[in-house]
Structure formats: structure tokens, C-alpha cells
Design a protein around this motif. Structure first.
Motif, PDB file in Angstrom:
ATOM      1  N   UNK A  37       0.829  -1.208   0.000  1.00 44.97           N
ATOM      2  CA  UNK A  37       0.000   0.000   0.000  1.00 44.97           C
ATOM      3  C   UNK A  37       0.864   1.260   0.000  1.00 44.97           C
ATOM      4  N   UNK A  38       1.994   1.208   0.696  1.00 42.47           N
ATOM      5  CA  UNK A  38       2.906   2.359   0.678  1.00 42.47           C
ATOM      6  C   UNK A  38       3.526   2.535  -0.706  1.00 42.47           C
ATOM      7  N   UNK A  39       3.847   1.420  -1.349  1.00 42.25           N
ATOM      8  CA  UNK A  39       4.424   1.499  -2.698  1.00 42.25           C
ATOM      9  C   UNK A  39       3.437   2.131  -3.693  1.00 42.25           C
ATOM     10  N   UNK A  40       2.153   1.957  -3.428  1.00 41.65           N
ATOM     11  CA  UNK A  40       1.130   2.502  -4.326  1.00 41.65           C
ATOM     12  C   UNK A  40       1.156   4.030  -4.363  1.00 41.65           C
ATOM     13  N   UNK A  41       1.800   4.657  -3.394  1.00 38.20           N
ATOM     14  CA  UNK A  41       1.943   6.118  -3.428  1.00 38.20           C
ATOM     15  C   UNK A  41       2.872   6.562  -4.551  1.00 38.20           C
ATOM     16  N   UNK A  42       3.706   5.636  -5.030  1.00 35.16           N
ATOM     17  CA  UNK A  42       4.665   5.933  -6.110  1.00 35.16           C
ATOM     18  C   UNK A  42       5.549   7.136  -5.790  1.00 35.16           C
ATOM     19  N   UNK A  43       6.029   7.191  -4.559  1.00 38.44           N
ATOM     20  CA  UNK A  43       6.931   8.268  -4.145  1.00 38.44           C
ATOM     21  C   UNK A  43       8.357   7.864  -4.516  1.00 38.44           C
ATOM     22  N   UNK A  44       8.949   8.537  -5.520  1.00 35.38           N
ATOM     23  CA  UNK A  44      10.270   8.108  -5.995  1.00 35.38           C
ATOM     24  C   UNK A  44      11.389   8.282  -4.973  1.00 35.38           C
ATOM     25  N   UNK A  45      11.239   9.214  -4.046  1.00 34.25           N
ATOM     26  CA  UNK A  45      12.301   9.475  -3.076  1.00 34.25           C
ATOM     27  C   UNK A  45      12.187   8.625  -1.812  1.00 34.25           C
ATOM     28  N   UNK A  46      11.203   7.752  -1.752  1.00 41.28           N
ATOM     29  CA  UNK A  46      10.988   6.951  -0.557  1.00 41.28           C
ATOM     30  C   UNK A  46      11.673   5.591  -0.692  1.00 41.28           C
ATOM     31  N   UNK A  47      12.577   5.300   0.227  1.00 41.76           N
ATOM     32  CA  UNK A  47      13.284   4.020   0.248  1.00 41.76           C
ATOM     33  C   UNK A  47      12.628   3.125   1.299  1.00 41.76           C
ATOM     34  N   UNK A  48      11.914   2.121   0.838  1.00 41.78           N
ATOM     35  CA  UNK A  48      11.220   1.200   1.738  1.00 41.78           C
ATOM     36  C   UNK A  48      12.058  -0.025   2.094  1.00 41.78           C
TER      37      UNK A  48
END
Length: 160
Positions: free
Chosen positions: A32-43
Motif C-alpha cells: 500500500x505504501x508502494x502505491x503512493x509511487x513516491x520516488x524518493x521513498x526508500x522502503x
């Protein structure tokens, strides 16, 4: 429901907590966090923490099976220690400082969303920061959540 739960707990040699199911749910929360498609976010720290927790859950499941097969009663010291780990691991998902702007909510896996009423939001610190467009705060909350999940994994296998 509460009566059935009380009966199940009272008859159980080991408490019926399924941390493997919880780990699978956390993988879904990350999706669900990946669905935000935030390019600067390292999960990746959260991915690693959840993988560690999932492995700990699998190891603990084997421990449960071995202790149940041994025929030990619920008052045996090993069984008591296992049941404590099973039941108290959830406390490791609490962040001491709470969530940003909502310090009274301490659970890093799920909490009511800021604008959702009481609807739960997965990884609420990360989700709220992403909703607010603050990638730096989201990354900081990924680190907080990863620490808590790793701590839970270590506790679950008896390393703490």
C-alpha cells in the motif's frame, strides 16, 4: 465472540497468536505504501525488517509445534516463556515518542488516519507523511517502523 476467545485461551497450551499471518499482512501494508509511487521513498529498511519478522514468526511456529509435541503443560517454564513471547510481541510495535502530530497514538503498524475518523491506516506515520507530501518525514517514519518491527522479531525469537 469474547466468550469463545476466553474458552480458546483457557484450553490452549500455547496461546493462539499467529505472527506469520501478521507478517503477511505487513507485506500487504508495504504494498500500500508502494502505491503512493513516491520516488524518493526508500522502503528497503521496512522490507528487511518485515522479512526478519516473518522469519522469526516461522521459527516461533516451529517452537510452538515442538513444545506442543513434547507434552509439556502450560505451567512449564519453557511454555510460559513461549506464551509470553507470543502475547507480548505486539508491544514492540509501539514507538515511544508516538506518531508525528499525534503522540498519543504509539502503534507504528496501524492507527486511525488523521482525516479518516477511526478508519485504520497502515504504517500511519509513513502514510500520513506521504499524504501530506513530506517525503523526508515519510523516510524518517520508515526508519522508526523498521526499528520497531525488527525489535518485535528479536523479541519473538527470544533474543531480548
Amino acid at each position: 465472540i469474547e466468550g469463545v476467545l476466553a474458552l480458546r485461551f483457557s484450553d490452549a497450551t500455547t496461546l493462539p497468536f499467529n505472527h506469520t499471518a501478521a507478517a503477511i499482512a505487513l507485506e500487504g501494508y508495504i504494498a500500500q505504501l508502494r502505491a503512493y509511487n513516491e520516488p524518493d521513498l526508500d522502503l528497503s529498511p521496512l522490507d528487511e525488517a518485515v522479512a526478519t519478522y516473518k522469519a522469526a514468526a516461522a521459527a516461533t511456529c516451529k517452537d510452538v509445534g515442538a513444545l506442543v509435541k513434547s507434552g509439556l503443560g502450560p505451567d512449564n517454564a519453557d511454555m510460559v516463556a513461549l506464551n509470553e513471547r507470543l502475547s507480548l510481541t505486539e508491544r514492540r510495535f509501539l514507538a515511544e515518542d508516538g506518531l508525528p502530530s499525534r503522540q498519543w497514538f504509539k502503534h507504528v503498524l496501524q492507527a486511525p488516519g488523521m482525516y479518516l475518523g477511526y478508519a485504520a491506516e497502515p504504517f500511519p506515520g509513513v502514510s500520513q507523511a506521504l499524504d501530506d507530501g513530506d517525503a523526508d518525514a515519510a523516510q524518517a517514519q520508515v526508519a522508526v517502523a523498521a526499528i520497531c518491527v525488527t525489535d518485535a522479531a528479536q523479541y519473538l525469537v527470544g533474543e531480548m
